[in-house]
Design a protein around this motif. Structure first.
Motif, PDB file in Angstrom:
ATOM      1  N   ASP A   1     -93.380 -59.589 -17.127  1.00 39.01           N
ATOM      2  CA  ASP A   1     -92.475 -59.478 -15.988  1.00 39.01           C
ATOM      3  C   ASP A   1     -93.355 -59.445 -14.740  1.00 39.01           C
ATOM      4  N   GLU A   2     -93.413 -60.542 -14.004  1.00 40.81           N
ATOM      5  CA  GLU A   2     -94.339 -60.673 -12.883  1.00 40.81           C
ATOM      6  C   GLU A   2     -94.107 -59.635 -11.789  1.00 40.81           C
ATOM      7  N   GLY A   3     -92.875 -59.137 -11.690  1.00 39.96           N
ATOM      8  CA  GLY A   3     -92.563 -58.176 -10.647  1.00 39.96           C
ATOM      9  C   GLY A   3     -92.847 -56.740 -11.023  1.00 39.96           C
ATOM     10  N   ALA A   4     -93.258 -56.494 -12.282  1.00 39.26           N
ATOM     11  CA  ALA A   4     -93.547 -55.134 -12.760  1.00 39.26           C
ATOM     12  C   ALA A   4     -95.059 -54.970 -12.866  1.00 39.26           C
ATOM     13  N   ALA A   5     -95.650 -54.213 -11.950  1.00 34.42           N
ATOM     14  CA  ALA A   5     -97.111 -54.107 -11.882  1.00 34.42           C
ATOM     15  C   ALA A   5     -97.714 -53.584 -13.171  1.00 34.42           C
ATOM     16  N   HIS A   6     -97.060 -52.614 -13.819  1.00 39.34           N
ATOM     17  CA  HIS A   6     -97.647 -52.008 -15.017  1.00 39.34           C
ATOM     18  C   HIS A   6     -97.758 -52.995 -16.174  1.00 39.34           C
ATOM     19  N   GLN A   7     -96.922 -54.050 -16.193  1.00 41.73           N
ATOM     20  CA  GLN A   7     -96.963 -54.987 -17.306  1.00 41.73           C
ATOM     21  C   GLN A   7     -98.181 -55.905 -17.264  1.00 41.73           C
ATOM     22  N   TYR A   8     -98.904 -55.948 -16.159  1.00 42.54           N
ATOM     23  CA  TYR A   8    -100.129 -56.747 -16.104  1.00 42.54           C
ATOM     24  C   TYR A   8    -101.190 -56.189 -17.060  1.00 42.54           C
ATOM     25  N   TYR A   9    -100.960 -54.984 -17.555  1.00 38.32           N
ATOM     26  CA  TYR A   9    -101.816 -54.391 -18.580  1.00 38.32           C
ATOM     27  C   TYR A   9    -101.963 -55.318 -19.784  1.00 38.32           C
ATOM     28  N   PHE A  10    -100.875 -56.030 -20.132  1.00 35.27           N
ATOM     29  CA  PHE A  10    -100.885 -56.854 -21.332  1.00 35.27           C
ATOM     30  C   PHE A  10    -101.705 -58.138 -21.166  1.00 35.27           C
ATOM     31  N   LEU A  11    -101.989 -58.548 -19.935  1.00 32.98           N
ATOM     32  CA  LEU A  11    -102.765 -59.767 -19.716  1.00 32.98           C
ATOM     33  C   LEU A  11    -104.213 -59.629 -20.176  1.00 32.98           C
ATOM     34  N   THR A  12    -104.748 -58.421 -20.112  1.00 37.07           N
ATOM     35  CA  THR A  12    -106.154 -58.222 -20.485  1.00 37.07           C
ATOM     36  C   THR A  12    -106.307 -57.434 -21.784  1.00 37.07           C
ATOM     37  N   LEU A  13    -105.206 -57.159 -22.460  1.00 34.31           N
ATOM     38  CA  LEU A  13    -105.244 -56.288 -23.638  1.00 34.31           C
ATOM     39  C   LEU A  13    -106.171 -56.818 -24.731  1.00 34.31           C
ATOM     40  N   LEU A  14    -106.134 -58.129 -24.982  1.00 32.97           N
ATOM     41  CA  LEU A  14    -106.928 -58.704 -26.059  1.00 32.97           C
ATOM     42  C   LEU A  14    -108.241 -59.321 -25.564  1.00 32.97           C
ATOM     43  N   GLY A  15    -108.480 -59.296 -24.266  1.00 31.91           N
ATOM     44  CA  GLY A  15    -109.726 -59.828 -23.734  1.00 31.91           C
ATOM     45  C   GLY A  15    -109.842 -61.337 -23.857  1.00 31.91           C
ATOM     46  N   GLN A  16    -108.724 -62.051 -23.830  1.00 31.44           N
ATOM     47  CA  GLN A  16    -108.730 -63.504 -23.956  1.00 31.44           C
ATOM     48  C   GLN A  16    -108.828 -64.173 -22.587  1.00 31.44           C
TER      49      GLN A  16
ATOM     50  N   VAL B   1     -92.219 -70.612 -19.961  1.00 32.96           N
ATOM     51  CA  VAL B   1     -93.484 -70.242 -20.579  1.00 32.96           C
ATOM     52  C   VAL B   1     -94.600 -70.722 -19.676  1.00 32.96           C
ATOM     53  N   SER B   2     -95.606 -69.873 -19.483  1.00 35.86           N
ATOM     54  CA  SER B   2     -96.707 -70.226 -18.590  1.00 35.86           C
ATOM     55  C   SER B   2     -98.045 -69.946 -19.264  1.00 35.86           C
ATOM     56  N   GLN B   3     -99.024 -70.796 -18.975  1.00 32.72           N
ATOM     57  CA  GLN B   3    -100.381 -70.596 -19.462  1.00 32.72           C
ATOM     58  C   GLN B   3    -101.209 -69.947 -18.351  1.00 32.72           C
ATOM     59  N   PHE B   4    -101.748 -68.763 -18.637  1.00 31.13           N
ATOM     60  CA  PHE B   4    -102.550 -68.041 -17.660  1.00 31.13           C
ATOM     61  C   PHE B   4    -104.032 -68.143 -18.005  1.00 31.13           C
ATOM     62  N   LEU B   5    -104.823 -68.428 -17.003  1.00 29.40           N
ATOM     63  CA  LEU B   5    -106.272 -68.378 -17.134  1.00 29.40           C
ATOM     64  C   LEU B   5    -106.738 -67.054 -16.539  1.00 29.40           C
ATOM     65  N   VAL B   6    -107.367 -66.224 -17.363  1.00 31.09           N
ATOM     66  CA  VAL B   6    -107.797 -64.897 -16.949  1.00 31.09           C
ATOM     67  C   VAL B   6    -109.321 -64.920 -16.790  1.00 31.09           C
ATOM     68  N   ILE B   7    -109.778 -64.839 -15.556  1.00 32.39           N
ATOM     69  CA  ILE B   7    -111.207 -64.954 -15.248  1.00 32.39           C
ATOM     70  C   ILE B   7    -111.728 -63.616 -14.737  1.00 32.39           C
ATOM     71  N   SER B   8    -112.758 -63.095 -15.383  1.00 27.07           N
ATOM     72  CA  SER B   8    -113.365 -61.846 -14.941  1.00 27.07           C
ATOM     73  C   SER B   8    -114.240 -62.103 -13.717  1.00 27.07           C
ATOM     74  N   ARG B   9    -114.035 -61.323 -12.665  1.00 30.75           N
ATOM     75  CA  ARG B   9    -114.855 -61.402 -11.462  1.00 30.75           C
ATOM     76  C   ARG B   9    -115.888 -60.283 -11.418  1.00 30.75           C
ATOM     77  N   GLY B  10    -116.001 -59.564 -12.542  1.00 31.80           N
ATOM     78  CA  GLY B  10    -116.972 -58.485 -12.604  1.00 31.80           C
ATOM     79  C   GLY B  10    -116.428 -57.185 -12.038  1.00 31.80           C
ATOM     80  N   GLU B  11    -117.318 -56.252 -11.798  1.00 36.98           N
ATOM     81  CA  GLU B  11    -116.921 -54.944 -11.277  1.00 36.98           C
ATOM     82  C   GLU B  11    -117.127 -54.890  -9.769  1.00 36.98           C
ATOM     83  N   GLU B  12    -116.233 -54.157  -9.105  1.00 38.20           N
ATOM     84  CA  GLU B  12    -116.353 -53.993  -7.656  1.00 38.20           C
ATOM     85  C   GLU B  12    -115.653 -52.707  -7.240  1.00 38.20           C
ATOM     86  N   PRO B  13    -116.068 -52.126  -6.116  1.00 38.15           N
ATOM     87  CA  PRO B  13    -115.438 -50.881  -5.672  1.00 38.15           C
ATOM     88  C   PRO B  13    -114.106 -51.148  -4.976  1.00 38.15           C
TER      89      PRO B  13
END
Length: 238
Positions: free
Chosen positions: A145-160, A173-185
């Motif tokens: 649910d794009e409008g529910a901030a807490h559900q973005y938890y599931f995008l990184t759950l499996l580390g794909q 149905v949408s294909q998401f590319l999840v790119i790590s930008r590293g750590e930042e403050p």
């Protein structure tokens, strides 16, 4: 109790009630001792310049002998109130999803989704009418649910790097590319913390997501939705 406090209490109670409904639906309730809180809290949400609030809770709980994740939330923006609840397996694969949107106390939108065998059947009711659709499920597929901030938890759950998601509000149905930008403050509630930054993009555009080391969502920016959601307190804070 002042009106703001009443609104907050009402929102939290509605979130907890919805969570209970999700756990009870088609299953016996789990023992309280078996329920483990993954994350809970609230976000200050800005949508197209309007400010509101989202209260949420994510737990792990056994249902029908299998461990599941239940995520529920209530968002209030002006006179609009949206409640969402999602139950998945431990990989984030959907089992049941429910959304109810109200405007000024009147129901304007209802969306439900239920898994049956290898398919996810969705049904949507709005002022424009009713629609239904089925999606074939495959490993790694989630509901977002794009409008529910807490559900973005599931995008990184499996580390794909690539995640396929059913977007119930758009019924696509949408294909998401999840790119790590590293750590930042980043700053949360006046405290500087080191967060994991992800760029999350699909055909509609790119979103920015920040989480802590456990994957708990701290901040979401979705320009195509006009959405910015920032955690009101660090996870675990009271």
């Amino acid at each position: 109790m002042n009106p703001g406090a009443r609104l907050r209490v009402s929102s939290i109670m509605r979130t907890r009630l919805l969570l209970g409904m999700m756990l009870l639906a088609t299953a016996a309730p789990p023992l309280a001792a078996q329920v483990a809180v993954v994350d809970e809290g609230s976000f200050t949400v800005t949508v197209a310049g309007r400010t509101g609030r989202e209260d949420f809770r994510i737990v792990r709980a056994p249902v029908n002998g299998a461990m599941t994740i239940v995520a529920s939330g209530t968002a209030v923006l002006g006179s609009a109130r949206t409640t969402v609840a999602l139950r998945t397996d431990t990989t984030g694969a959907p089992i049941v999803y429910q959304l109810e949107g109200r405007e000024g106390g009147e129901v304007r939108e209802r969306i439900t989704a239920q898994v049956a065998r290898d398919r996810l059947a969705t049904r949507s009711q709005t002022g424009r009418g009713e629609s239904a659709r089925e999606y074939f499920l495959h490993d790694g597929m989630i509901i977002l649910d794009e409008g529910a901030a807490h559900q973005y938890y599931f995008l990184t759950l499996l580390g794909q790097d690539t995640v396929t998601a059913v977007l119930p509000r758009r019924n696509v149905v949408s294909q998401f590319l999840v790119i790590s930008r590293g750590e930042e403050p980043i700053e949360i509630a006046g405290t500087n913390v080191v967060a994991r930054h992800y760029a999350v993009g699909d055909a509609a555009g790119e979103r920015q997501l920040w989480t802590d080391a456990q994957g708990r969502v701290l901040r979401v920016e979705a320009p195509m939705l006009g959405l910015v959601a920032v955690r009101d307190a660090l996870p675990g804070s009271r």
